[in-house]
Design a protein around this motif. Structure first.
Motif, PDB file in Angstrom:
ATOM      1  N   ASN A 256       0.847  -1.192   0.000  1.00 40.91           N
ATOM      2  CA  ASN A 256       0.000   0.000   0.000  1.00 40.91           C
ATOM      3  C   ASN A 256       0.881   1.240   0.000  1.00 40.91           C
ATOM      4  O   ASN A 256       1.867   1.292   0.735  1.00 40.91           O
ATOM      5  N   ARG A 257       0.479   2.229  -0.767  1.00 41.15           N
ATOM      6  CA  ARG A 257       1.204   3.510  -0.764  1.00 41.15           C
ATOM      7  C   ARG A 257       1.328   4.049   0.662  1.00 41.15           C
ATOM      8  O   ARG A 257       2.373   4.551   1.071  1.00 41.15           O
ATOM      9  N   ALA A 258       0.246   3.913   1.439  1.00 38.77           N
ATOM     10  CA  ALA A 258       0.220   4.485   2.783  1.00 38.77           C
ATOM     11  C   ALA A 258       1.128   3.744   3.759  1.00 38.77           C
ATOM     12  O   ALA A 258       1.416   4.250   4.846  1.00 38.77           O
ATOM     13  N   ASP A 259       1.592   2.547   3.391  1.00 40.57           N
ATOM     14  CA  ASP A 259       2.448   1.784   4.310  1.00 40.57           C
ATOM     15  C   ASP A 259       3.904   2.247   4.271  1.00 40.57           C
ATOM     16  O   ASP A 259       4.677   1.952   5.180  1.00 40.57           O
ATOM     17  N   LEU A 260       4.288   2.936   3.211  1.00 38.90           N
ATOM     18  CA  LEU A 260       5.677   3.373   3.107  1.00 38.90           C
ATOM     19  C   LEU A 260       5.908   4.572   4.026  1.00 38.90           C
ATOM     20  O   LEU A 260       5.004   5.379   4.238  1.00 38.90           O
ATOM     21  N   PRO A 261       7.112   4.708   4.568  1.00 43.25           N
ATOM     22  CA  PRO A 261       7.364   5.824   5.494  1.00 43.25           C
ATOM     23  C   PRO A 261       7.382   7.143   4.724  1.00 43.25           C
ATOM     24  O   PRO A 261       7.840   7.200   3.595  1.00 43.25           O
ATOM     25  N   ASN A 262       6.859   8.153   5.383  1.00 41.93           N
ATOM     26  CA  ASN A 262       6.779   9.477   4.779  1.00 41.93           C
ATOM     27  C   ASN A 262       7.508  10.429   5.722  1.00 41.93           C
ATOM     28  O   ASN A 262       7.549  10.191   6.927  1.00 41.93           O
ATOM     29  N   LYS A 263       8.068  11.494   5.173  1.00 46.91           N
ATOM     30  CA  LYS A 263       8.812  12.446   6.026  1.00 46.91           C
ATOM     31  C   LYS A 263       7.928  13.003   7.148  1.00 46.91           C
ATOM     32  O   LYS A 263       8.408  13.350   8.213  1.00 46.91           O
ATOM     33  N   HIS A 264       6.600  13.049   6.902  1.00 47.04           N
ATOM     34  CA  HIS A 264       5.650  13.529   7.912  1.00 47.04           C
ATOM     35  C   HIS A 264       5.588  12.635   9.138  1.00 47.04           C
ATOM     36  O   HIS A 264       5.172  13.059  10.208  1.00 47.04           O
ATOM     37  N   ASP A 265       5.962  11.332   8.971  1.00 47.10           N
ATOM     38  CA  ASP A 265       5.808  10.377  10.074  1.00 47.10           C
ATOM     39  C   ASP A 265       6.789  10.632  11.210  1.00 47.10           C
ATOM     40  O   ASP A 265       6.621  10.110  12.302  1.00 47.10           O
ATOM     41  N   GLY A 266       7.847  11.419  10.959  1.00 45.53           N
ATOM     42  CA  GLY A 266       8.883  11.561  11.979  1.00 45.53           C
ATOM     43  C   GLY A 266       9.510  10.213  12.238  1.00 45.53           C
ATOM     44  O   GLY A 266       9.831   9.488  11.293  1.00 45.53           O
ATOM     45  N   THR A 268       7.968   7.824  13.962  1.00 41.82           N
ATOM     46  CA  THR A 268       6.913   6.858  14.266  1.00 41.82           C
ATOM     47  C   THR A 268       6.965   5.672  13.305  1.00 41.82           C
ATOM     48  O   THR A 268       7.100   5.867  12.097  1.00 41.82           O
ATOM     49  N   VAL A 269       6.883   4.470  13.867  1.00 36.03           N
ATOM     50  CA  VAL A 269       6.716   3.286  13.024  1.00 36.03           C
ATOM     51  C   VAL A 269       5.221   3.003  12.987  1.00 36.03           C
ATOM     52  O   VAL A 269       4.645   2.492  13.946  1.00 36.03           O
ATOM     53  N   THR A 270       4.559   3.403  11.901  1.00 30.00           N
ATOM     54  CA  THR A 270       3.114   3.178  11.801  1.00 30.00           C
ATOM     55  C   THR A 270       2.843   1.683  11.653  1.00 30.00           C
ATOM     56  O   THR A 270       3.741   0.911  11.289  1.00 30.00           O
ATOM     57  N   ASP A 271       1.601   1.281  11.912  1.00 26.54           N
ATOM     58  CA  ASP A 271       1.249  -0.142  11.740  1.00 26.54           C
ATOM     59  C   ASP A 271       1.529  -0.585  10.312  1.00 26.54           C
ATOM     60  O   ASP A 271       2.019  -1.684  10.073  1.00 26.54           O
ATOM     61  N   GLY A 272       1.225   0.294   9.357  1.00 28.11           N
ATOM     62  CA  GLY A 272       1.435  -0.043   7.951  1.00 28.11           C
ATOM     63  C   GLY A 272       2.911  -0.228   7.632  1.00 28.11           C
ATOM     64  O   GLY A 272       3.291  -1.164   6.926  1.00 28.11           O
ATOM     65  N   TYR A 273       3.748   0.669   8.139  1.00 25.98           N
ATOM     66  CA  TYR A 273       5.183   0.567   7.871  1.00 25.98           C
ATOM     67  C   TYR A 273       5.762  -0.692   8.523  1.00 25.98           C
ATOM     68  O   TYR A 273       6.584  -1.393   7.933  1.00 25.98           O
ATOM     69  N   ARG A 274       5.278  -0.985   9.730  1.00 28.02           N
ATOM     70  CA  ARG A 274       5.734  -2.201  10.419  1.00 28.02           C
ATOM     71  C   ARG A 274       5.348  -3.430   9.591  1.00 28.02           C
ATOM     72  O   ARG A 274       6.120  -4.386   9.471  1.00 28.02           O
ATOM     73  N   THR A 275       4.157  -3.399   9.012  1.00 27.05           N
ATOM     74  CA  THR A 275       3.726  -4.508   8.150  1.00 27.05           C
ATOM     75  C   THR A 275       4.649  -4.634   6.946  1.00 27.05           C
ATOM     76  O   THR A 275       5.061  -5.733   6.576  1.00 27.05           O
ATOM     77  N   TYR A 276       4.982  -3.501   6.326  1.00 24.40           N
ATOM     78  CA  TYR A 276       5.855  -3.530   5.144  1.00 24.40           C
ATOM     79  C   TYR A 276       7.253  -4.042   5.505  1.00 24.40           C
ATOM     80  O   TYR A 276       7.812  -4.892   4.809  1.00 24.40           O
ATOM     81  N   LEU A 277       7.796  -3.540   6.620  1.00 22.41           N
ATOM     82  CA  LEU A 277       9.128  -4.013   7.030  1.00 22.41           C
ATOM     83  C   LEU A 277       9.092  -5.500   7.383  1.00 22.41           C
ATOM     84  O   LEU A 277      10.043  -6.237   7.108  1.00 22.41           O
ATOM     85  N   GLY A 278       7.978  -5.946   7.981  1.00 22.01           N
ATOM     86  CA  GLY A 278       7.826  -7.373   8.289  1.00 22.01           C
ATOM     87  C   GLY A 278       7.843  -8.210   7.015  1.00 22.01           C
ATOM     88  O   GLY A 278       8.444  -9.281   6.958  1.00 22.01           O
ATOM     89  N   LEU A 279       7.202  -7.674   5.956  1.00 20.62           N
ATOM     90  CA  LEU A 279       7.181  -8.372   4.662  1.00 20.62           C
ATOM     91  C   LEU A 279       8.595  -8.436   4.066  1.00 20.62           C
ATOM     92  O   LEU A 279       9.047  -9.484   3.600  1.00 20.62           O
ATOM     93  N   CYS A 280       9.309  -7.307   4.107  1.00 18.12           N
ATOM     94  CA  CYS A 280      10.698  -7.287   3.600  1.00 18.12           C
ATOM     95  C   CYS A 280      11.551  -8.280   4.389  1.00 18.12           C
ATOM     96  O   CYS A 280      12.347  -9.031   3.813  1.00 18.12           O
ATOM     97  N   SER A 281      11.386  -8.269   5.707  1.00 22.71           N
ATOM     98  CA  SER A 281      12.153  -9.162   6.573  1.00 22.71           C
ATOM     99  C   SER A 281      11.847 -10.623   6.243  1.00 22.71           C
ATOM    100  O   SER A 281      12.745 -11.470   6.171  1.00 22.71           O
TER     101      SER A 281
END
Ligand code: ZN
Length: 597
Positions: A256-266, A268-281
């Motif tokens: 999902n586009r929204a799962d990638l980290p954005n400069k606005h996130d500071g 924060t590891v959002t649930d979506g980003y954690r999901t994406y990193l889990g997939l990469c891992s």
């Protein structure tokens, strides 16, 4: 340049018609008649997909003249006998937006070798040359090529010639061609590329920094040097989508586009980003576990028919255990966040009746027709070898740690499998892992394995977590969206046991859970509920309408196909099925959850 007996030449010839054109030159065809075939499935995705159905035209020539070619079955062709070289030309329709096949339009070209490269029977061990050619037109001037395939004449990221040592390798380097975003990092001396295709707003610096930590964690886990000198993460970014497929030196992902980290996130590891990193891992851990440590029946892959194994619990389950654990060990998420994920996995397995009907060994064995062909009955009738497999891996890890006084863990077993099987090219048998555990750690888990793999008896998760200072708690779910992992946050809704989505008018029932009030009332998957107790039902209010009536029977008006039915539904107090974990002895928990080195 060495000469090659096999030369594939691929061009995204008609992006607007979604057609690739491939020309295959066979210098030394079988003089008795050359057989060609396309795989019916792709390693890592266990379903017959019949990729050859997308070959829309195929012709052969030799000595500058047409050569007769006849189709033998759905995926095999036979050329007429000749002693001269043969050129096969074919078009492939590519309009499957997934990581398993091929996709082509004016925004990008993507393919797996299993979708586009015919195997030349008798020459699958022969090295080949692959020319990747740019589509015609100025619109494609900015397109580049991302693949882990070895360059021959091509510049890195350029069109031109690549090479593979054999057919098995040829189909294990997916290729992405587009005006993509490209970033690089190095982990333990290995070059990594990060390729994003599709509109996105990702903070590439942060993404590379986090992926570096994860890749280093996994490389150090199995030991340096890593088995590959280069690795490519390719991600197709979409509005809504999720998936990944592992390869020897790369992975193809959809997120999902929204799962990638954005400069606005500071930070924060959002649930979506954690999901994406889990997939990469997850896919990166597969570089060892399944791409190199393999079931013996995958050596070599036989891609015409289904290949059966009971071992997917180990290849997908152990990988699923280490995917989130790898993100924790790399320091990107904390213990609390990790335990919330684990609580969700436990909830996903224990809340569904399928775990009482199917063993994990059978789930693995029948993946071709059950796990990969899930319908509305899946949560009632089957168990996932990913989720239950990861809980089995958890139990093995915790049991070895407890019984060996923390001298050993599952980590040691995985390193043993890598050194003695993966690295040596020796396949895994059904009892290899049990035997390895015993010989390395002296811990005998025979009874555990027999029960965990071949029965539906409950896993000893609670007792094992307790030995590591963690309690397993269970509560009522807030609603059908509640995936567990955390303590209760509000008064739970009444329970009917169905999953729903919005319909054009009303509520579309997607799943009816076994033994639930919804099932007892006669509601079925596919029904569209239009009224509850005489009030208009919608996705946003149906649970509220159920709560209004309390535990009293309520009337349900629904359409099954085009017939209106009136049923009586009696909700119940929600059963406890949302699990969450709590650390009660930090020292004990740290011994498991703190990075080992
Ligand atoms: Zn996997």
């Amino acid at each position: 340049m060495a000469s090659f007996d096999l030369h594939y030449h691929i061009i995204p010839s008609h992006p607007e018609a979604h057609l690739f054109t491939v020309t295959l030159t066979i210098e030394k065809p079988n003089p008795a008649g050359q057989t060609l075939s396309l795989p019916n499935w792709i390693p890592g995705s266990y379903m017959i997909r019949d990729f050859a159905k997308n070959i829309v035209s195929l012709a052969a020539q030799s000595n500058g003249k047409p050569l007769a070619v006849t189709q033998q079955d759905k995926s095999t062709w036979l050329c007429a006998p000749t002693t001269a070289s043969v050129i096969i030309t074919y078009d492939i329709y590519a309009w499957d937006l997934s990581v398993r096949s091929a996709h082509l339009d004016q925004t990008h070209a993507y393919f797996n070798g299993t979708s586009v490269f015919l195997a030349v029977e008798g020459q699958t061990d022969t090295p080949c040359k692959v020319s990747i050619v740019a589509p015609q037109g100025e619109a494609y001037d900015t397109w580049r090529v991302a693949t882990s395939m070895q360059e021959l004449g091509a510049q890195r990221y350029g069109f031109g010639t690549y090479t593979c040592a054999d057919y098995d390798e040829l189909i294990d380097h997916p290729v992405e061609i587009a005006d993509f975003t490209l970033a690089h990092f190095t982990a333990c001396g290995v070059e990594h590329d990060v390729v994003l295709v599709g509109k996105h707003y990702a903070d590439m610096k942060r993404l590379c920094s986090d992926l570096t930590k994860i890749c280093e964690t996994h490389i150090q886990f199995f030991g340096t040097p890593a088995p590959m000198s280069r690795y490519v993460f390719m991600t197709l970014v979409v509005g809504e989508g999720y998936g990944g497929l592992e390869h020897r030196n790369s992975t193809s992902l959809i997120c999902n586009r929204a799962d990638l980290p954005n400069k606005h996130d500071g930070d924060t590891v959002t649930d979506g980003y954690r999901t994406y990193l889990g997939l990469c891992s997850h896919e990166y851990f597969h570089t060892w576990n399944v791409k190199r440590i393999k079931p013996a029946v995958y050596l070599p892959y036989e891609l015409k028919d289904e290949t059966y194994t009971e071992l997917l619990w180990a290849f997908e389950g152990i990988t699923s255990y280490y995917d989130d654990l790898g993100v924790l060990r790399s320091g990107i998420i904390d213990q609390k966040s990790y335990l919330a994920l684990l609580g969700q996995t436990i909830s996903r397995v224990l809340a569904h009746k399928g775990q009482n009907k199917q063993t994990v060994a059978n789930s693995s064995f029948t993946t071709w027709t059950k796990f990969y062909k899930q319908d509305e009955s899946a949560s009632n009738n089957i168990v996932s070898y990913y989720t239950k497999g990861s809980l089995i891996a958890l139990c093995i890890d915790l049991a070895i740690r407890a019984q060996s006084q923390h001298q050993f863990s599952l980590d040691d077993v995985m390193r043993h499998l890598w050194e003695n099987f993966g690295k040596q090219g020796i396949g895994i048998q059904n009892n290899t892992i049990q035997q390895a555990i015993h010989s390395i750690t002296q811990v005998d888990l025979t009874d555990f394995f027999n029960e965990a793999l071949y029965t539906t008896n409950p896993l000893p998760i609670q007792a094992l977590l307790a030995e590591h200072g963690i309690t397993l708690n269970v509560r009522q779910p807030n609603d059908t969206q509640d995936s567990g992992g955390k303590a209760a946050t509000k008064t739970p809704n009444l329970y009917v046991g169905m999953k729903t989505k919005a319909a054009a008018a009303g509520v579309h029932v997607t799943v009816v859970l076994d033994d639930s009030p919804a099932q007892q009332s006669g509601i079925s998957a596919g029904d569209v509920i239009v009224a509850i107790d005489g009030l208009k039902a919608e996705q946003s209010n149906w649970q509220t309408l159920i709560n209004y009536k309390g535990l009293h029977p309520t009337s349900i008006h629904l359409f099954r196909r085009d017939e209106l039915l009136t049923l009586t539904l009696t909700p119940v107090i929600a059963p406890k099925m949302s699990y969450y974990l709590k650390i009660i002895d930090a020292n004990k928990a740290n011994a498991w959850l703190t990075p080992q080195r």
